[in-house]
Design an enzyme around this catalytic site. Structure first.
Site, PDB file in Angstrom:
ATOM      1  N   ARG A 151      10.139   0.042 -60.344  1.00 14.84           N
ATOM      2  CA  ARG A 151      10.374   0.687 -58.749  1.00 14.84           C
ATOM      3  C   ARG A 151      10.035  -0.712 -57.977  1.00 14.84           C
ATOM      4  O   ARG A 151       9.151  -0.082 -58.042  1.00 14.84           O
ATOM      5  CB  ARG A 151      11.295   1.692 -58.490  1.00 14.84           C
ATOM      6  CG  ARG A 151      12.033   3.011 -59.712  1.00 14.84           C
ATOM      7  CD  ARG A 151      11.440   4.495 -59.021  1.00 14.84           C
ATOM      8  NE  ARG A 151      10.311   5.039 -59.838  1.00 14.84           N
ATOM      9  CZ  ARG A 151       9.080   5.203 -59.245  1.00 14.84           C
ATOM     10  NH1 ARG A 151       9.894   6.641 -58.734  1.00 14.84           N
ATOM     11  NH2 ARG A 151       9.081   5.348 -60.039  1.00 14.84           N
ATOM     12  N   GLU A 152      11.188  -0.770 -57.199  1.00  7.83           N
ATOM     13  CA  GLU A 152       9.837  -1.456 -56.256  1.00  7.83           C
ATOM     14  C   GLU A 152       9.370  -0.274 -55.359  1.00  7.83           C
ATOM     15  O   GLU A 152       9.736   0.806 -55.293  1.00  7.83           O
ATOM     16  CB  GLU A 152      11.075  -2.400 -54.853  1.00  7.83           C
ATOM     17  CG  GLU A 152      10.969  -3.452 -55.619  1.00  7.83           C
ATOM     18  CD  GLU A 152      12.357  -4.057 -55.105  1.00  7.83           C
ATOM     19  OE1 GLU A 152      12.375  -4.525 -53.557  1.00  7.83           O
ATOM     20  OE2 GLU A 152      13.208  -5.314 -55.401  1.00  7.83           O
ATOM     21  N   LEU A 265      18.944  12.592 -57.560  1.00  8.71           N
ATOM     22  CA  LEU A 265      20.211  13.343 -57.391  1.00  8.71           C
ATOM     23  C   LEU A 265      19.746  13.408 -55.534  1.00  8.71           C
ATOM     24  O   LEU A 265      20.279  14.301 -55.475  1.00  8.71           O
ATOM     25  CB  LEU A 265      19.582  14.679 -58.087  1.00  8.71           C
ATOM     26  CG  LEU A 265      20.702  15.015 -59.356  1.00  8.71           C
ATOM     27  CD1 LEU A 265      20.310  16.034 -59.657  1.00  8.71           C
ATOM     28  CD2 LEU A 265      21.815  14.302 -59.191  1.00  8.71           C
ATOM     29  N   CYS A 275      19.108  -4.726 -58.143  1.00  8.84           N
ATOM     30  CA  CYS A 275      19.339  -4.489 -59.127  1.00  8.84           C
ATOM     31  C   CYS A 275      20.468  -3.213 -59.241  1.00  8.84           C
ATOM     32  O   CYS A 275      21.050  -4.425 -60.230  1.00  8.84           O
ATOM     33  CB  CYS A 275      18.131  -3.508 -59.858  1.00  8.84           C
ATOM     34  SG  CYS A 275      16.769  -3.777 -59.590  1.00  8.84           S
TER      35      CYS A 275
HETATM   36  C1  UGA Z   1      15.414  -0.229 -59.784  1.00 13.81           C
HETATM   37  C2  UGA Z   1      15.174   1.231 -61.096  1.00 13.81           C
HETATM   38  O1  UGA Z   1      15.228   2.406 -60.618  1.00 13.81           O
HETATM   39  C3  UGA Z   1      14.490   0.457 -61.947  1.00 13.81           C
HETATM   40  O2  UGA Z   1      13.785   1.500 -63.244  1.00 13.81           O
HETATM   41  C4  UGA Z   1      14.597  -0.792 -62.219  1.00 13.81           C
HETATM   42  O3  UGA Z   1      13.350  -1.647 -63.182  1.00 13.81           O
HETATM   43  C5  UGA Z   1      14.851  -1.613 -60.805  1.00 13.81           C
HETATM   44  O4  UGA Z   1      15.894  -1.119 -60.104  1.00 13.81           O
HETATM   45  C6  UGA Z   1      15.526  -3.571 -61.499  1.00 13.81           C
HETATM   46  O5  UGA Z   1      16.335  -2.879 -62.652  1.00 13.81           O
HETATM   47  O6  UGA Z   1      14.622  -3.926 -61.073  1.00 13.81           O
HETATM   48  P1  UGA Z   1      14.205  -0.032 -57.056  1.00 13.81           P
HETATM   49  O7  UGA Z   1      16.095  -0.661 -57.252  1.00 13.81           O
HETATM   50  O8  UGA Z   1      13.479  -0.593 -56.904  1.00 13.81           O
HETATM   51  O9  UGA Z   1      14.800  -0.133 -58.996  1.00 13.81           O
HETATM   52  O10 UGA Z   1      15.356   0.753 -56.543  1.00 13.81           O
HETATM   53  P2  UGA Z   1      15.402   2.758 -56.840  1.00 13.81           P
HETATM   54  O11 UGA Z   1      14.135   3.107 -56.560  1.00 13.81           O
HETATM   55  O12 UGA Z   1      15.848   2.639 -58.013  1.00 13.81           O
HETATM   56  O13 UGA Z   1      16.460   3.187 -55.453  1.00 13.81           O
HETATM   57  C7  UGA Z   1      17.700   2.100 -55.255  1.00 13.81           C
HETATM   58  C8  UGA Z   1      18.443   2.543 -54.598  1.00 13.81           C
HETATM   59  O14 UGA Z   1      18.732   4.178 -54.627  1.00 13.81           O
HETATM   60  C9  UGA Z   1      17.654   3.059 -52.931  1.00 13.81           C
HETATM   61  O15 UGA Z   1      18.166   2.320 -51.941  1.00 13.81           O
HETATM   62  C10 UGA Z   1      17.478   4.395 -52.893  1.00 13.81           C
HETATM   63  O16 UGA Z   1      17.556   4.355 -51.795  1.00 13.81           O
HETATM   64  C11 UGA Z   1      18.604   4.835 -53.497  1.00 13.81           C
HETATM   65  N1  UGA Z   1      18.812   6.031 -54.621  1.00 13.81           N
HETATM   66  C12 UGA Z   1      17.510   7.109 -55.501  1.00 13.81           C
HETATM   67  C13 UGA Z   1      19.465   7.107 -53.643  1.00 13.81           C
HETATM   68  O17 UGA Z   1      19.583   6.759 -53.077  1.00 13.81           O
HETATM   69  N2  UGA Z   1      18.882   8.572 -53.902  1.00 13.81           N
HETATM   70  C14 UGA Z   1      18.392   8.830 -55.255  1.00 13.81           C
HETATM   71  O18 UGA Z   1      18.144   9.627 -55.929  1.00 13.81           O
HETATM   72  C15 UGA Z   1      17.129   7.739 -55.872  1.00 13.81           C
END
Ligand code: UGA
Length: 446
Positions: A151-152, A265, A275
């Site tokens: 994750r970033e 969640l 992504c």
């Molecule tokens: C995501 C995946 O989590 C990684 O496992 C994967 O390697 C990566 O994509 C990729 O394919 O390169 P990333 O996009 O960096 O990682 O970030 P996340 O932490 O997953 O968050 C994504 C989005 O979802 C963010 O906008 C975050 O705010 C949102 N989010 C996350 C929510 O709205 N609720 C949550 O409970 C979690």
């Protein structure tokens, strides 16, 4: 081992830095000359916690070049980590992957080289990359898939302390080489960086050996599942709002069921980033090629888009008129601890507010410079502090869950605001505290 990494984006740079930290000899290749010069000069072109320190620690083991021939011939493993942006009809644009495969093929000299697809690539790309390399290669090689799950904002931690490593290959020798490469992570035998201690209780990391297509599908299926988990809680959030339930309590109540799990969640404005949007679109596009529909994944995408519209509508209901209003946005990046603005909900919301005639003031701890650069035509008023965002605002919307926003002096914010409306797009703010500060806290409603 000697390793090359093609592409120095989030994935390539993190992978390169981590492998060099583990003691491998890494050469990172990128066609962007200025980026390579900056990296050689010790500058890190992206914001990612601990990456600068890690590259510094690994410096003797890592070099940067634009020349494939300086990297590939002596490499035992070559990672392809180039971008695969969304192309036409949701399918990924594979131009960079194709160019990388040909360039690698031209330079292969070793006795046996493993070429690893680290980029998120459509099912079947392993075979495709193999066929492209064969057109050019004069030496033995094999192609493997090794999807990344970082994750970033947590990229280094996710790479050094992963939940699992997935290797897709149809060749035993290839799987064995990659096992050797990752052994320090699998066995957690490396000494942890002082700035990123090993998580308590961290044991050996499971290695999943799969065939190429399965490894490729694991990546898409994982991202789509996480995306739909978020959309699901957001859908439940709408109902919770109607029936007077508290979505955070609901999320806690279901998340403690170990079959469901409490992560991803967090209800709110929804997902952004490079992504989830891209990978869910690609999954739907792949399924279509095989005559299949993916209604669940498509619905997750629709719910996510609707959240952004819902944020603006919630504000409209509260303020009655948006034209001429001043709205403050806290946070621009798609998530905290990054300056990445790709598909950031905040920017989408800002555009919608501007279209409706509002003035938009914004703040982000680190993404403002990038936003100015990448969105020159967007008429945003960039503010140096959160308090400045609040000045004369008819409402403030929390868009990115930077911890510093939770800890703001909200009494002071309230004093600066014209009307005390705060929309919490991330369910991060404490209602009692906000009420004490004289603020009217609202959340997204349908
Ligand atoms: C995501 C995946 O989590 C990684 O496992 C994967 O390697 C990566 O994509 C990729 O394919 O390169 P990333 O996009 O960096 O990682 O970030 P996340 O932490 O997953 O968050 C994504 C989005 O979802 C963010 O906008 C975050 O705010 C949102 N989010 C996350 C929510 O709205 N609720 C949550 O409970 C979690």
């Amino acid at each position: 081992m000697n390793v090359s990494i093609i592409g120095t984006g989030y994935v390539g740079l993190t992978t390169g830095a981590c492998l060099a930290y583990l003691g491998h000899h890494v050469t990172c290749v990128d066609t962007d000359q200025s980026k390579i010069e900056r990296l050689e000069g010790g500058e890190i072109p992206i914001y990612e916690p601990c990456l600068k320190e890690l590259v510094q620690d690994a410096r003797p083991n890592i070099k940067f070049t634009t020349a494939y021939e300086e990297a590939i011939p002596q490499s035992e493993v070559v990672f392809i980590a180039v971008g695969t942006p969304t192309g036409q009809n949701g399918a990924p644009d594979l131009r960079y992957l194709q160019a990388a495969a040909y360039n690698v093929g031209d330079c292969l000299r070793g006795e046996f080289t493993v070429v690893v697809n680290k980029s998120t690539v459509p099912i079947g790309s392993g075979n495709w990359v193999g066929s492209l390399i064969s057109e050019r290669a004069k030496a033995a090689f094999s192609v493997a898939s090794n999807p990344e799950f970082l994750r970033e904002g947590a990229a280094i931690s996710d790479t050094l302390y992963p939940d699992r490593i997935v290797v897709g290959s149809d060749c035993k020798k290839t799987a064995a080489l990659l096992y050797t490469l990752y052994r320090p992570i699998i066995e957690q035998s490396f000494s942890a960086p002082r700035y990123l201690p090993r998580p308590e209780g961290m044991g050996a990391v499971p290695l999943i050996s799969a065939d190429l297509a399965s490894a490729e599908l694991v990546k898409y299926a994982a991202n789509a599942f996480l995306a739909l988990k978020i959309s699901y809680i957001n859908e439940i959030g709408c109902l919770a709002n109607r029936v007077g339930a508290d979505i955070e309590q609901v999320a806690k109540g279901i998340g403690l069921d170990r079959r469901i799990g409490n992560r991803f969640l967090q209800a709110g404005i929804g997902w952004g980033g490079s992504c989830f949007g891209k990978d869910t679109a690609a999954l739907v596009a792949t399924a279509k090629e095989y005559g299949l529909e993916m209604p669940i994944v498509e619905a997750a995408r629709e719910v996510n888009q609707a959240q952004r519209e819902r944020a603006v509508n919630t504000l409209l209901r509260e303020l009655k008129i948006l034209k001429g209003r001043t709205i403050g946005l806290l946070g621009l990046a798609f998530k905290p601890d990054t300056d990445d603005l790709r598909d950031a909900p905040a920017l989408d919301v800002a555009r919608k507010l501007l279209e409706r005639g509002a003035r938009v003031r914004v703040h982000d701890p680190i993404a403002m410079e990038r936003s100015r650069r990448e969105n020159p035509s967007l008429a945003l008023c960039y503010c140096e502090t959160a308090e400045e965002v609040a000045c004369g605002a008819d409402a403030v919307m929390l868009m990115t869950e930077w911890l510093e926003y939770r800890d703001l002096k909200w009494e002071v914010m309230a004093e600066y605001m014209k009307s005390p409306v705060v929309l919490d797009g991330r369910h991060m703010l404490n209602r009692a505290r906000m009420e004490k500060a004289g603020l009217n806290l609202i959340s997204l409603s349908s």
